[in-house]
Design an enzyme around this catalytic site. Structure first.
Site, PDB file in Angstrom:
ATOM      1  N   ASP A  63      -6.960 -17.333   4.444  1.00 44.44           N
ATOM      2  CA  ASP A  63      -6.111 -17.502   3.241  1.00 44.44           C
ATOM      3  C   ASP A  63      -6.242 -18.742   2.647  1.00 44.44           C
ATOM      4  O   ASP A  63      -6.132 -19.897   3.356  1.00 44.44           O
ATOM      5  CB  ASP A  63      -5.054 -16.805   3.694  1.00 44.44           C
ATOM      6  CG  ASP A  63      -5.007 -15.168   4.017  1.00 44.44           C
ATOM      7  OD1 ASP A  63      -5.825 -14.443   3.168  1.00 44.44           O
ATOM      8  OD2 ASP A  63      -4.318 -14.619   4.668  1.00 44.44           O
ATOM      9  N   LYS A  71      -6.357  -5.956   0.872  1.00 46.58           N
ATOM     10  CA  LYS A  71      -7.227  -6.719   1.569  1.00 46.58           C
ATOM     11  C   LYS A  71      -8.544  -5.652   1.509  1.00 46.58           C
ATOM     12  O   LYS A  71      -8.532  -4.561   1.264  1.00 46.58           O
ATOM     13  CB  LYS A  71      -7.020  -6.435   3.319  1.00 46.58           C
ATOM     14  CG  LYS A  71      -6.181  -7.388   3.744  1.00 46.58           C
ATOM     15  CD  LYS A  71      -5.648  -7.260   5.421  1.00 46.58           C
ATOM     16  CE  LYS A  71      -4.550  -6.944   5.786  1.00 46.58           C
ATOM     17  NZ  LYS A  71      -3.407  -7.528   5.337  1.00 46.58           N
ATOM     18  N   CYS A  91       7.244 -17.712  16.498  1.00 48.76           N
ATOM     19  CA  CYS A  91       6.209 -17.523  16.933  1.00 48.76           C
ATOM     20  C   CYS A  91       6.117 -18.415  18.422  1.00 48.76           C
ATOM     21  O   CYS A  91       6.692 -19.255  18.356  1.00 48.76           O
ATOM     22  CB  CYS A  91       4.810 -17.886  16.163  1.00 48.76           C
ATOM     23  SG  CYS A  91       4.895 -17.249  14.449  1.00 48.76           S
ATOM     24  N   TYR A 125       0.778  -1.266   0.115  1.00 52.14           N
ATOM     25  CA  TYR A 125      -0.101   0.094   0.051  1.00 52.14           C
ATOM     26  C   TYR A 125       0.926   1.222  -0.013  1.00 52.14           C
ATOM     27  O   TYR A 125       2.011   1.303   0.497  1.00 52.14           O
ATOM     28  CB  TYR A 125      -0.805   0.035   1.243  1.00 52.14           C
ATOM     29  CG  TYR A 125      -1.906  -1.052   1.479  1.00 52.14           C
ATOM     30  CD1 TYR A 125      -2.662  -1.441   0.522  1.00 52.14           C
ATOM     31  CD2 TYR A 125      -1.406  -2.058   2.473  1.00 52.14           C
ATOM     32  CE1 TYR A 125      -3.734  -2.414   0.612  1.00 52.14           C
ATOM     33  CE2 TYR A 125      -2.448  -2.995   2.530  1.00 52.14           C
ATOM     34  CZ  TYR A 125      -3.597  -3.171   1.710  1.00 52.14           C
ATOM     35  OH  TYR A 125      -4.395  -4.372   1.947  1.00 52.14           O
ATOM     36  N   ARG A 168       1.148 -17.834   6.595  1.00 51.19           N
ATOM     37  CA  ARG A 168       2.592 -17.879   6.632  1.00 51.19           C
ATOM     38  C   ARG A 168       3.318 -19.169   6.927  1.00 51.19           C
ATOM     39  O   ARG A 168       4.574 -19.335   7.096  1.00 51.19           O
ATOM     40  CB  ARG A 168       3.352 -16.693   7.186  1.00 51.19           C
ATOM     41  CG  ARG A 168       2.951 -15.569   6.458  1.00 51.19           C
ATOM     42  CD  ARG A 168       4.045 -14.143   6.909  1.00 51.19           C
ATOM     43  NE  ARG A 168       3.711 -12.990   6.494  1.00 51.19           N
ATOM     44  CZ  ARG A 168       3.296 -11.764   7.220  1.00 51.19           C
ATOM     45  NH1 ARG A 168       3.325 -12.077   8.653  1.00 51.19           N
ATOM     46  NH2 ARG A 168       2.759 -10.947   6.539  1.00 51.19           N
ATOM     47  N   ARG A 215       1.906   2.505   3.779  1.00 46.51           N
ATOM     48  CA  ARG A 215       2.246   1.587   4.994  1.00 46.51           C
ATOM     49  C   ARG A 215       3.071   0.520   4.505  1.00 46.51           C
ATOM     50  O   ARG A 215       2.628  -0.070   3.607  1.00 46.51           O
ATOM     51  CB  ARG A 215       1.122   1.326   5.980  1.00 46.51           C
ATOM     52  CG  ARG A 215       0.011   0.725   5.222  1.00 46.51           C
ATOM     53  CD  ARG A 215      -1.392   0.781   6.026  1.00 46.51           C
ATOM     54  NE  ARG A 215      -2.445  -0.158   5.395  1.00 46.51           N
ATOM     55  CZ  ARG A 215      -3.139   0.439   4.588  1.00 46.51           C
ATOM     56  NH1 ARG A 215      -3.080   1.362   3.951  1.00 46.51           N
ATOM     57  NH2 ARG A 215      -4.169  -0.364   4.140  1.00 46.51           N
TER      58      ARG A 215
HETATM   59  C1  LIG Z   1      -2.401  -6.523   6.026  1.00 46.78           C
HETATM   60  C2  LIG Z   1      -1.499  -5.715   5.269  1.00 46.78           C
HETATM   61  C3  LIG Z   1      -1.325  -4.190   5.764  1.00 46.78           C
HETATM   62  C4  LIG Z   1      -2.204  -3.582   7.057  1.00 46.78           C
HETATM   63  O1  LIG Z   1      -3.364  -3.645   6.419  1.00 46.78           O
HETATM   64  P1  LIG Z   1      -4.613  -2.862   6.937  1.00 46.78           P
HETATM   65  O2  LIG Z   1      -5.908  -2.966   6.095  1.00 46.78           O
HETATM   66  O3  LIG Z   1      -4.127  -1.308   7.288  1.00 46.78           O
HETATM   67  O4  LIG Z   1      -4.652  -3.310   8.403  1.00 46.78           O
HETATM   68  C5  LIG Z   1      -0.341  -3.600   5.374  1.00 46.78           C
HETATM   69  N1  LIG Z   1       0.574  -4.052   4.344  1.00 46.78           N
HETATM   70  C6  LIG Z   1       0.676  -5.203   3.860  1.00 46.78           C
HETATM   71  C7  LIG Z   1       1.360  -6.061   3.043  1.00 46.78           C
HETATM   72  C8  LIG Z   1      -0.662  -6.381   4.485  1.00 46.78           C
HETATM   73  O5  LIG Z   1      -0.726  -7.525   4.176  1.00 46.78           O
HETATM   74  S1  SF4 Z   2      -0.806 -17.154  12.410  1.00 44.95           S
HETATM   75 FE1  SF4 Z   2       1.361 -17.663  12.011  1.00 44.95          FE
HETATM   76  S2  SF4 Z   2       2.589 -16.041  12.050  1.00 44.95           S
HETATM   77 FE2  SF4 Z   2       0.662 -15.679  13.251  1.00 44.95          FE
HETATM   78  S3  SF4 Z   2       1.193 -16.526  15.306  1.00 44.95           S
HETATM   79 FE3  SF4 Z   2       0.319 -18.240  14.344  1.00 44.95          FE
HETATM   80  S4  SF4 Z   2       1.984 -19.374  13.309  1.00 44.95           S
HETATM   81 FE4  SF4 Z   2       2.655 -17.315  13.999  1.00 44.95          FE
END
Ligand SMILES: *Cc1c(COP(=O)(O)O)cnc(C)c1O
Ligand code: SF4
Length: 348
Positions: free
Chosen positions: A276, A320, A104, A92, A113, A95
């Site tokens: 996802d 998103k 984790c 985006y 992921r 950000r």
């Molecule tokens: C999810 C995500 C964000 C944050 O998205 P918001 O809609 O602001 O919560 C920013 N960058 C990436 C690459 C994302 O996957």
């Molecule tokens: S969803 Fe994936 S990245 Fe998030 S806490 Fe669980 S294992 Fe870790």
């Protein structure tokens, strides 16, 4: 103490009564492909006598993960295609994501992921972190850094404090947002020192927010609620993210209880994610129609501040977006009320 007793192997899960001896061969195959960890705090929430326990379903591996559906992808939301330097995902204009590590406290069986998490060697070196911060510092259009992973609260408090200070020194940043499952998965890790480390320096013109990942009301244990209170008392505004998961929270009573418990613990529900297309997760996916029906039911039952936005991360990395439900029918000039009744309303 809780860290020492994290369960990582099929044999340990069986000894703790979380899987049966008959399940061990399949779980041993899963752990060769995907990271496994169940903290003591999470294990204590599981009812070993209930094969459908919603906490077990989220964190204890099962044979269902060995089935990869044709539509599933190793990189379901295109993180790799949008990574200009190691540790940054830039999709985006305003950000970026910063992923300082891929470790984790627990490994969620639905993780998007999952093909990459659990790799301790993926932790950014000092030189790599410097390059990632230089990327942010060199782009004045960036206003927000979202720190995710892995789970950034796995870093020691002094590393977190150092990261916040370095981000606070970038003049164009307005917001730093941490995403973490630690408050529910290993609540004792949220020490007063960690809560203090998240606070930006007094002089900085920047806010630090934290989004807690939580999927079931039972995860908000006494210890987890105390961890959230330490964060809120430290002045950190709290949001939540929940993944809609079949067999975990795909009933309105469960989502209702979760969202109300969050608000009561000073956490503002933010997103309800449609899952996802991660490999070996088809047993967790509902349809979007089911998700929309749940959201409609919540709208009729809960305060506006307890309503998350239901979102889909578009496969491939297009971003998103909310996927409804919507209440305004432009063609029919009709608006639907929370009880599902249509009302005519003039078109502008
Ligand atoms: C999810 C995500 C964000 C944050 O998205 P918001 O809609 O602001 O919560 C920013 N960058 C990436 C690459 C994302 O996957
Ligand atoms: S969803 Fe994936 S990245 Fe998030 S806490 Fe669980 S294992 Fe870790």
């Amino acid at each position: 103490m809780s860290r020492r007793s994290t369960l990582r192997r099929a044999a340990e899960l069986a000894a703790a009564g979380l899987i049966s001896p008959a399940e061990m061969p399949a779980v041993e195959r899963v752990e060769k492909v995907y990271a496994v960890a169940v903290t003591a705090a999470v294990a204590s929430l599981i009812d070993p006598a209930d094969p459908d326990d919603p906490i077990r379903r989220q964190y204890v591996p099962s044979a269902a993960e060995l089935v990869t559906a044709p539509e599933e992808l190793n990189d379901p939301i295109g993180d790799l295609a949008h990574s200009p330097v190691k540790g940054i995902v830039h999709r985006y204009p305003d950000r970026v994501l910063l992923t300082p590590l891929l470790v984790c406290p627990v490994y969620c069986r639905f993780c998007f992921r999952r093909a990459r998490v659990g790799d301790a060697d993926a932790t950014l070196s000092e030189a790599e972190l410097e390059a990632a911060l230089a990327y942010v510092a060199g782009r004045p259009e960036l206003r927000e850094v979202v720190i995710t992973g892995g789970d950034p609260l796995m870093l020691p408090p002094r590393r977190i404090e150092d990261l916040v200070r370095r981000l606070a020194a970038i003049p164009h940043l307005e917001l730093v947002r941490f995403h973490s499952r630690v408050p529910v998965a290993d609540p004792e890790r949220v020490s007063p020192a960690l809560a203090a480390a998240l606070r930006p320096p007094e002089s900085a013109d920047l806010a630090v927010w934290l989004a807690v990942h939580v999927n079931h009301p039972r995860e908000l244990s006494t210890l987890a609620r105390a961890a959230l209170a330490r964060l809120a008392d430290a002045g950190i505004p709290l949001l939540s993210q929940t993944v809609l998961l079949k067999g975990v929270n795909d009933r309105v009573e469960v989502l209702d209880a979760l969202m109300r418990a969050l608000v009561r613990n000073r956490v503002r529900p933010y997103y309800l994610h449609h899952p996802d297309l991660a490999p070996g997760t088809s047993h967790f996916r509902t349809s979007i129609a089911e998700g929309r029906a749940l959201m409609r039911a919540l709208r009729g039952r809960l305060s506006g501040i307890a309503q998350p936005t239901y979102v889909l991360d578009i496969p491939g990395g297009a971003g998103k977006v909310p996927v409804g439900p919507d209440y305004w029918d432009e063609a029919g000039a009709c608006v639907t009320d929370p009880a599902g009744m249509g009302h005519p309303y003039r078109r502008d």
